[in-house]
Design a protein around this motif. Structure first.
Motif, mmCIF file in Angstrom:
data_model
loop_
_atom_site.group_PDB
_atom_site.id
_atom_site.type_symbol
_atom_site.label_atom_id
_atom_site.label_comp_id
_atom_site.label_asym_id
_atom_site.label_seq_id
_atom_site.Cartn_x
_atom_site.Cartn_y
_atom_site.Cartn_z
ATOM 1 N N TYR A 1 0.674 -1.301 0.046
ATOM 2 C CA TYR A 1 -0.036 0.010 -0.151
ATOM 3 C C TYR A 1 0.553 1.316 -0.098
ATOM 4 C CZ TYR A 1 -3.626 3.316 1.289
ATOM 5 O OH TYR A 1 -4.402 4.415 1.292
ATOM 6 N N HIS A 2 1.853 1.171 0.897
ATOM 7 C CA HIS A 2 2.778 2.340 0.912
ATOM 8 C C HIS A 2 3.322 2.416 -0.260
ATOM 9 C CE1 HIS A 2 1.761 3.203 5.042
ATOM 10 N NE2 HIS A 2 2.750 2.148 5.649
ATOM 11 N N LEU A 3 3.861 1.332 -0.951
ATOM 12 C CA LEU A 3 4.812 1.507 -2.137
ATOM 13 C C LEU A 3 3.868 1.935 -3.359
ATOM 14 C CD1 LEU A 3 7.386 0.623 -3.996
ATOM 15 C CD2 LEU A 3 6.247 -1.671 -3.950
ATOM 16 N N LYS A 4 2.621 1.569 -3.404
ATOM 17 C CA LYS A 4 1.841 1.785 -4.238
ATOM 18 C C LYS A 4 1.221 3.343 -4.189
ATOM 19 C CE LYS A 4 -2.175 0.451 -7.262
ATOM 20 N NZ LYS A 4 -2.805 -0.703 -7.490
ATOM 21 N N TYR A 5 0.810 3.774 -2.865
ATOM 22 C CA TYR A 5 0.041 5.093 -2.786
ATOM 23 C C TYR A 5 0.763 6.060 -1.909
ATOM 24 C CZ TYR A 5 -3.593 2.157 -4.661
ATOM 25 O OH TYR A 5 -4.585 1.429 -5.286
ATOM 26 N N ASN A 6 1.804 5.695 -1.085
ATOM 27 C CA ASN A 6 2.399 6.617 -0.173
ATOM 28 C C ASN A 6 3.903 6.577 -0.628
ATOM 29 O OD1 ASN A 6 0.489 5.176 2.130
ATOM 30 N ND2 ASN A 6 -0.118 6.784 1.107
ATOM 31 N N ILE A 7 4.211 6.727 -1.890
ATOM 32 C CA ILE A 7 5.558 6.645 -2.280
ATOM 33 C C ILE A 7 6.602 7.774 -1.651
ATOM 34 C CG2 ILE A 7 5.511 8.106 -4.439
ATOM 35 C CD1 ILE A 7 7.711 4.828 -3.880
ATOM 36 N N ASN A 8 6.066 8.850 -1.203
ATOM 37 C CA ASN A 8 7.020 9.881 -0.717
ATOM 38 C C ASN A 8 6.782 9.884 1.053
ATOM 39 O OD1 ASN A 8 7.680 11.062 -3.075
ATOM 40 N ND2 ASN A 8 5.793 11.869 -3.312
ATOM 41 N N LEU A 9 6.202 8.659 1.414
ATOM 42 C CA LEU A 9 6.175 8.805 2.948
ATOM 43 C C LEU A 9 7.371 9.046 3.784
ATOM 44 C CD1 LEU A 9 4.069 7.652 5.002
ATOM 45 C CD2 LEU A 9 5.009 5.384 4.845
ATOM 46 N N ASN A 10 7.375 9.989 4.606
ATOM 47 C CA ASN A 10 8.424 10.225 5.280
ATOM 48 C C ASN A 10 7.937 10.128 6.707
ATOM 49 O OD1 ASN A 10 10.700 11.427 6.231
ATOM 50 N ND2 ASN A 10 10.145 13.506 6.064
#
Length: 243
Positions: free
Chosen positions: A84-93
């Motif tokens: 989910y993070h890889l697909k939708y939150n790629i700029n997750l910090n």
């Protein structure tokens, strides 16, 4: 404080299944689904920090690192969560509570869609001629959908299949002992035993080899791809090769 959009996360889970050509009632092996349908490498290794997993995206490389020191059920859930993070939150910090909650919801519904849970639960209860869910039903659903005990009973509660008291009672059960008693393997609930320091599930090495053979990339770039994809041992050698 930003609230998690659980409805959006569930919708995205169903959309992802549709993109992968999966029905909303079938069980999946998330490792194989991500490997063959999303070109994501699954790298299992010991993560000393205690993290369940994390995602990596660098150029053409997409990978999910999973802490091998966890149960198989936890590893499956982690793979779906990190996707989910890889697909939708790629700029997750850093950790954002709302996004972590959304990723949990996405993982739950990707592994076990609402339609699938309703269908298989109704089918089982009808077959057993009963209306109340017990531990045997939980074990059946957990092993069918390859989902942890905690993840299943939480969904049963959230989807209004059980009340809070039933949830608490099921939560207190020693699931490993229950699995043995009902004839199920305990690998879903126990820490995975392996002698390997790292396990890579990917067709990345094969794709790199094909590109090299067709002269699409240089040998130096080929080696870089292998290292980036978690196949450094193919470049630098493996201790076992010397035996």
């Amino acid at each position: 404080m930003i609230k998690a959009n659980n409805l959006l996360a569930e919708t995205r889970a169903i959309e992802t299944r549709n993109e992968f050509g999966l029905s909303n009632t079938e069980a999946i092996n998330i490792f194989e689904v991500l490997k063959y349908n999303a070109n994501v490498s699954i790298i299992k290794m010991s993560i000393e920090s205690g993290l369940y997993g994390l995602f990596i995206k660098k150029g053409e490389v997409q990978a999910i690192l999973i802490n091998i020191n966890t149960s198989l059920g936890r590893q499956y859930f982690t793979a779906a969560h990190e996707y989910y993070h890889l697909k939708y939150n790629i700029n997750l910090n850093g950790k954002q509570k709302s996004l972590e909650k959304e990723a949990d919801t996405f993982a739950s519904y990707l592994l076990m869609p609402r339609e699938a849970l309703n269908f298989h639960l109704k089918k089982r209860l009808t077959k057993k001629n009963k209306s109340k869910i017990d531990i045997s039903d939980c074990l059946y659903l957990e092993n069918y959908f390859k989902i942890s005990h905690q993840a299943l009973i939480l969904r049963l509660k959230l989807d209004n299949h059980i009340k809070n008291k039933e949830y608490q009672n099921l939560k207190e059960i020693n699931i490993t002992k229950a699995a043995k008693r009902y004839g199920y393997s305990t690998e879903l609930y126990s820490k995975v035993k392996t002698d390997a320091d790292i396990i890579v599930e990917s067709d990345y090495a094969e794709l790199a080899e094909e590109a090299l053979e067709k002269n699409k990339i240089s040998e130096s770039r080929y080696n870089e791809y292998l290292i980036e994809g978690g196949y450094g041992y193919l470049v630098f050698g493996d201790d076992d090769d010397e035996l």
